[in-house]
Design an enzyme around this catalytic site. Structure first.
Site, short mmCIF file in Angstrom:
data_model
loop_
_atom_site.label_atom_id
_atom_site.label_comp_id
_atom_site.label_asym_id
_atom_site.label_seq_id
_atom_site.Cartn_x
_atom_site.Cartn_y
_atom_site.Cartn_z
N ARG A 12 0.83 -1.20 0.00
CA ARG A 12 0.00 0.00 0.00
C ARG A 12 0.87 1.24 0.00
NH1 ARG A 12 -1.98 0.27 4.73
NH2 ARG A 12 -3.37 2.01 4.21
N SER A 14 0.44 4.03 1.75
CA SER A 14 0.40 4.91 2.94
C SER A 14 1.81 5.08 3.51
CB SER A 14 -0.52 4.31 4.00
OG SER A 14 0.12 3.22 4.67
N LYS A 83 -2.68 -8.03 10.18
CA LYS A 83 -4.01 -7.55 10.61
C LYS A 83 -4.93 -7.31 9.41
CE LYS A 83 -4.19 -3.86 13.27
NZ LYS A 83 -4.06 -2.79 14.28
N ASP A 84 -4.35 -7.03 8.24
CA ASP A 84 -5.15 -6.70 7.06
C ASP A 84 -5.52 -7.92 6.22
OD1 ASP A 84 -4.91 -4.06 7.77
OD2 ASP A 84 -3.22 -3.68 6.45
N THR A 133 -12.49 5.65 16.16
CA THR A 133 -12.05 4.31 15.77
C THR A 133 -13.17 3.60 15.02
OG1 THR A 133 -11.23 2.14 16.48
CG2 THR A 133 -12.73 3.28 18.00
N SER A 135 -12.67 0.30 14.44
CA SER A 135 -12.39 -1.12 14.74
C SER A 135 -13.48 -1.68 15.65
CB SER A 135 -11.03 -1.24 15.43
OG SER A 135 -10.93 -2.46 16.13
N ARG A 137 -13.42 -4.38 17.14
CA ARG A 137 -12.74 -4.95 18.29
C ARG A 137 -12.49 -3.88 19.36
NH1 ARG A 137 -7.50 -4.37 19.57
NH2 ARG A 137 -7.14 -3.41 17.53
N ARG A 138 -12.06 -2.72 18.96
CA ARG A 138 -11.78 -1.63 19.91
C ARG A 138 -13.10 -1.07 20.48
NH1 ARG A 138 -7.21 0.94 15.92
NH2 ARG A 138 -5.39 -0.18 16.76
N ARG A 155 -11.96 6.53 9.84
CA ARG A 155 -11.15 5.74 8.92
C ARG A 155 -10.01 6.57 8.36
NH1 ARG A 155 -12.81 2.75 5.05
NH2 ARG A 155 -10.55 2.65 4.76
N GLY A 156 -9.17 5.88 7.59
CA GLY A 156 -8.05 6.57 6.93
C GLY A 156 -6.72 6.06 7.46
N ASN A 157 -5.65 6.35 6.69
CA ASN A 157 -4.36 5.90 7.18
C ASN A 157 -3.99 6.67 8.45
OD1 ASN A 157 -2.64 8.23 6.62
ND2 ASN A 157 -2.92 7.71 4.45
N ARG A 161 -5.56 10.16 10.00
CA ARG A 161 -6.36 10.14 11.23
C ARG A 161 -5.79 11.12 12.25
NH1 ARG A 161 -7.14 3.92 12.67
NH2 ARG A 161 -5.91 3.50 10.82
N CYS A 248 -14.10 -9.44 9.02
CA CYS A 248 -13.53 -8.14 9.37
C CYS A 248 -14.40 -7.40 10.37
CB CYS A 248 -13.35 -7.30 8.11
SG CYS A 248 -14.58 -6.01 7.93
N1 LIG Z 1 -2.22 -2.02 9.14
C1 LIG Z 1 -1.91 -0.78 8.42
C2 LIG Z 1 -3.16 -0.28 7.77
N2 LIG Z 1 -4.00 -1.08 7.07
C3 LIG Z 1 -5.03 -0.30 6.61
C4 LIG Z 1 -4.83 1.00 7.06
C5 LIG Z 1 -5.75 2.13 6.79
C6 LIG Z 1 -6.94 2.01 7.76
C7 LIG Z 1 -8.13 2.82 7.26
O1 LIG Z 1 -8.11 3.27 6.09
O2 LIG Z 1 -9.08 2.98 8.04
C8 LIG Z 1 -3.66 1.02 7.80
C9 LIG Z 1 -3.06 2.17 8.50
C10 LIG Z 1 -2.10 2.97 7.60
O3 LIG Z 1 -1.84 2.55 6.48
O4 LIG Z 1 -1.62 4.00 8.09
#
Ligand SMILES: NCc1[nH]cc(CCC(=O)O)c1CC(=O)O
Length: 313
Positions: A12, A14, A83-84, A133, A135, A137-138, A155-157, A161, A248
């Site tokens: 990715r 990010s 985690k993804d 958040t 998540s 889970r959170r 959401r977002g990287n 965030r 998920c």
């Molecule tokens: N495990 C890293 C991960 N996998 C997906 C996201 C983005 C999460 C989202 O878009 O809500 C992130 C965080 C990042 O890249 O900074």
């Protein structure tokens, strides 16, 4: 003299993901000085979509395009956060997990807006504090332990965030310690949450290197980066997720550690979204697959199937 081996790395785009790729490149260069690496960044459907991930079919939204590029031969190595990687379906046919890097910190962290005096813990946040958040889970664990706080879908990287947090869109966010460390922002942490109050997701802190099953040359090259204990721990955690058929949107938390005598310890919880139901199991075994299966069976006997399937996905 054969041509130097070129490994094109898909990940990715990010900042966190690209920082992870640089760790892989450095470890590959240290293990195989002659290997040349190239980075092929992807903006996945999960990155483009700002809504609920469940509407995209879940976590696969962050890995699908990269896995397709791996299978097509456009890249030779995919770097994912474990985690993804969806836990309720096998690794894409024709690919293998060739290595897990040594696990980073698996805990979550509380982060407050820049300029906040900081140092506050979740327990000290005023009632009604908006916690960003998405998540499940959170959210379930906040509902269980801190019902006075208000989770807000977010959401977002990690970098975006934090920018939205600092712009006042929410009052606090929860992020992975490992992610903040990878982007050089661990100084933003107000509290590291112990695993008792915020149990981590399967695969937290762990990166996986995925190759084409027939690409022995790349598999051999990256196998030098595999950390044996991380491999055992992640295998147990992912076996649990597989047996539970968690998706998920399943509030499932689990983490394995290695005891001094070499046995694996696996702790796992399944939560109802409101945190009112908490199923809990903790077992030990030397065999990762057997341990993951046994802990999942214990949770299923407690009613995990009903809790998980009561949640739309
Ligand atoms: N495990 C890293 C991960 N996998 C997906 C996201 C983005 C999460 C989202 O878009 O809500 C992130 C965080 C990042 O890249 O900074």
């Amino acid at each position: 003299m054969s041509d130097p081996q070129l490994i094109r790395i898909g990940a990715r785009s990010s900042p966190m993901s690209l920082a992870q790729v640089e760790r892989v490149r450095a470890e590959l260069a240290a293990a195989h000085p002659g290997i040349v690496t190239e980075v092929v960044p992807f903006t996945t459907s999960g990155d483009r979509w700002s809504g609920a991930l469940v509407e995209l079919g879940g976590k696969g939204a962050f890995t699908r395009e990269i896995d397709e590029a791996l299978l097509s031969g456009a890249v030779d190595l995919a770097v994912h956060c474990v985690k993804d990687v969806p836990g309720d379906r096998p690794v894409p046919a024709g690919t293998v997990f060739a290595a897990y890097l040594k696990r980073d910190d698996l805990r979550d962290a509380l982060v407050l807006p820049a300029g906040h005096p900081g140092g506050l813990t979740l327990a000290e946040l005023p009632p009604g504090t908006r916690i960003g958040t998405s998540s499940v889970r959170r959210v379930a664990q906040l509902a269980q332990r801190y019902p006075q706080l208000e989770p807000v879908p977010f959401r977002g990287n990690a970098n975006s965030r934090l920018a939205k947090l600092d712009a006042g869109e929410v009052d606090a966010v929860l992020l992975a310690v490992s992610g903040l460390e990878r982007i050089g922002l661990s100084h933003r942490i107000s509290q590291v949450l112990d695993v008792e109050q915020m149990m981590p997701a399967v695969g937290s802190g762990t990166l996986v290197l995925q190759c084409r099953a027939e690409d022995q040359r790349s598999i051999e090259a990256v196998s030098a980066l595999n950390d044996a204990e991380t491999y055992r721990q992640t295998t147990a955690e992912r076996m649990l997720l597989h047996v539970l058929q968690g998706h998920c949107n399943s509030p499932i938390a689990a983490f394995a550690t290695t005891e001094f005598d070499g046995r694996l310890s696996l702790r796992a919880r399944v939560f109802s979204p409101d945190g009112k139901t908490v199923l809990d199991a903790h077992e030990w075994d030397r065999n990762a697959h057997a341990l993951g299966t046994s802990v999942a069976a214990t949770l299923l006997r407690q009613g995990a199937h009903e809790v998980i399937n009561a949640i739309p996905h």
